[in-house]
Design an enzyme around this catalytic site. Structure first.
Site, short mmCIF file in Angstrom:
data_model
loop_
_atom_site.label_atom_id
_atom_site.label_comp_id
_atom_site.label_asym_id
_atom_site.label_seq_id
_atom_site.Cartn_x
_atom_site.Cartn_y
_atom_site.Cartn_z
N GLY A 37 37.76 33.78 55.17
CA GLY A 37 38.19 32.64 55.99
C GLY A 37 38.15 31.41 55.11
O GLY A 37 38.65 31.45 53.99
N GLU A 38 37.49 30.40 55.56
CA GLU A 38 37.35 29.17 54.79
C GLU A 38 35.85 28.87 54.71
O GLU A 38 35.21 28.65 55.74
CB GLU A 38 38.13 28.07 55.52
CG GLU A 38 38.32 26.82 54.71
CD GLU A 38 39.08 27.06 53.41
OE1 GLU A 38 40.07 27.83 53.41
OE2 GLU A 38 38.67 26.49 52.39
N SER A 39 35.33 28.87 53.48
CA SER A 39 33.88 28.76 53.34
C SER A 39 33.34 27.42 53.83
O SER A 39 32.23 27.36 54.37
CB SER A 39 33.47 29.03 51.89
OG SER A 39 34.21 28.22 51.01
N CYS A 65 35.24 37.73 50.29
CA CYS A 65 36.04 36.54 49.99
C CYS A 65 35.27 35.25 50.34
O CYS A 65 34.29 34.96 49.66
CB CYS A 65 37.40 36.64 50.66
SG CYS A 65 38.61 35.57 49.86
N ARG A 70 35.76 28.82 43.70
CA ARG A 70 36.69 28.99 44.81
C ARG A 70 38.13 28.92 44.31
O ARG A 70 38.41 28.25 43.33
CB ARG A 70 36.46 27.89 45.86
CG ARG A 70 35.09 27.95 46.48
CD ARG A 70 34.92 26.81 47.47
NE ARG A 70 35.90 26.90 48.54
CZ ARG A 70 36.18 25.90 49.38
NH1 ARG A 70 35.58 24.75 49.25
NH2 ARG A 70 37.08 26.07 50.33
N ILE A 109 43.16 37.11 48.60
CA ILE A 109 43.87 36.01 49.28
C ILE A 109 43.14 34.70 48.97
O ILE A 109 42.01 34.50 49.42
CB ILE A 109 43.90 36.24 50.81
CG1 ILE A 109 44.54 37.60 51.14
CG2 ILE A 109 44.66 35.10 51.51
CD1 ILE A 109 44.41 38.01 52.60
N ARG A 110 43.76 33.85 48.21
CA ARG A 110 43.12 32.60 47.77
C ARG A 110 41.65 32.86 47.41
O ARG A 110 40.73 32.22 47.89
CB ARG A 110 43.26 31.51 48.83
CG ARG A 110 44.72 31.09 49.04
CD ARG A 110 44.87 29.90 49.98
NE ARG A 110 44.27 30.17 51.28
CZ ARG A 110 43.16 29.60 51.75
NH1 ARG A 110 42.52 28.72 51.04
NH2 ARG A 110 42.73 29.91 52.93
N HIS A 130 39.44 41.70 50.12
CA HIS A 130 39.35 42.05 51.54
C HIS A 130 39.52 43.56 51.75
O HIS A 130 40.66 44.01 51.92
CB HIS A 130 40.46 41.35 52.32
CG HIS A 130 40.27 39.89 52.47
ND1 HIS A 130 39.64 39.33 53.56
CD2 HIS A 130 40.64 38.85 51.68
CE1 HIS A 130 39.64 38.02 53.44
NE2 HIS A 130 40.23 37.70 52.31
N GLU A 186 38.72 45.20 54.37
CA GLU A 186 39.02 45.43 55.79
C GLU A 186 40.49 45.27 56.11
O GLU A 186 40.95 45.68 57.17
CB GLU A 186 38.15 44.50 56.66
CG GLU A 186 38.60 43.05 56.77
CD GLU A 186 38.40 42.20 55.51
OE1 GLU A 186 37.90 42.73 54.50
OE2 GLU A 186 38.78 41.01 55.54
N1 GLN Z 1 39.88 30.07 49.75
C1 GLN Z 1 38.84 30.35 50.71
C2 GLN Z 1 37.61 29.49 50.41
O1 GLN Z 1 37.52 28.91 49.38
C3 GLN Z 1 38.49 31.82 50.72
C4 GLN Z 1 39.72 32.61 51.10
C5 GLN Z 1 39.46 33.89 51.87
O2 GLN Z 1 38.38 34.10 52.43
N2 GLN Z 1 40.48 34.71 51.99
O3 GLN Z 1 36.73 29.37 51.22
#
Ligand code: GLN
Length: 212
Positions: A46-48, A78, A105, A134-135, A171, A173
């Site tokens: 997600g987004e940390s 992630c 990140r 993913i990112r 990921h 999952e």
């Molecule tokens: N870019 C997100 C972060 O820095 C991590 C991306 C992800 O969990 N797929 O938090």
């Protein structure tokens, strides 16, 4: 046996579905009381920064640190890997400082924002892991007590374990990969019933069945 999935934000549903697939009851963790009776915890992607804010707001940071310190397995994928790191490049405040690594990140930049690849991960057996990034973050520094579980072909570290804490930059999952969740379930069973040890390997629904 129940395994929690931190359900504040991010790829929650996919982890819960993977746990169900291997015969483990998932628990959505939103409040400290949701941690009662779980034998392990998954911190999703997600987004940390969002996870840091929400975990702080809902009073989850201390209770999750306590659960981890009691030896329950913790899997971070992630953004989940970023939140278990003791150090984040750029000096952001760690969230659950459990793993002696430094993570960067969004380490792949805009051009290679997201990609998929097959990686050798010997702890899971001979078949490679299909890894979806993913990112994604990367692990820049690995502390002395930390075991490297997988690397990219350019040798950069993307999966590690330090005792009961496992972190992946990718990921599993989202790729239909269940072996990492099976490994966490095996560790959780050991945590929940440390003295039983009577179950023959391979008979639990979640076991790897591909023992090395
Ligand atoms: N870019 C997100 C972060 O820095 C991590 C991306 C992800 O969990 N797929 O938090």
């Amino acid at each position: 046996m129940k395994i929690g999935v931190l359900a504040l934000h991010g790829a929650v549903i996919e982890h819960m579905r993977t746990l169900r697939e291997i015969g483990v009851e998932p628990v959505a963790v939103r409040l400290p009381e949701d941690l009662a009776g779980i034998a392990g915890l998954i911190l999703p992607g997600g987004e940390s920064t969002t996870m840091r804010k929400l975990a702080t707001r809902w009073g989850l940071r201390g209770p999750i640190m306590d659960l981890a310190r009691s030896g329950a397995p913790i899997l971070g994928t992630c953004a989940g890997m970023i939140v278990v790191a003791k150090e984040i490049v750029g000096g952001e405040e760690p969230v659950f400082p459990l793993l002696d690594v430094t993570v960067e990140r969004n380490a792949f930049g805009r051009q290679l924002d997201s990609f998929e690849t097959d990686l050798a991960m010997p702890i899971l057996g001979d078949r490679p892991v299909h890894a979806i990034f993913i990112r994604a973050p990367i692990i820049e520094r690995v502390g002395p007590g930390v075991e490297v579980l997988a690397r990219l072909p350019d040798r950069r570290v993307v999966a590690v374990r330090q005792r009961n804490v496992i972190a992946l930059a990718f990921h599993p999952e989202l790729a239909g990969e269940t072996r990492i969740h099976r490994l966490v379930a095996t560790m959780a069973a050991e945590y929940a019933e440390p003295h039983e040890g009577t179950t023959a390997a391979g008979t639990e629904p979640w076991s790897l069945g591909e023992s090395a």
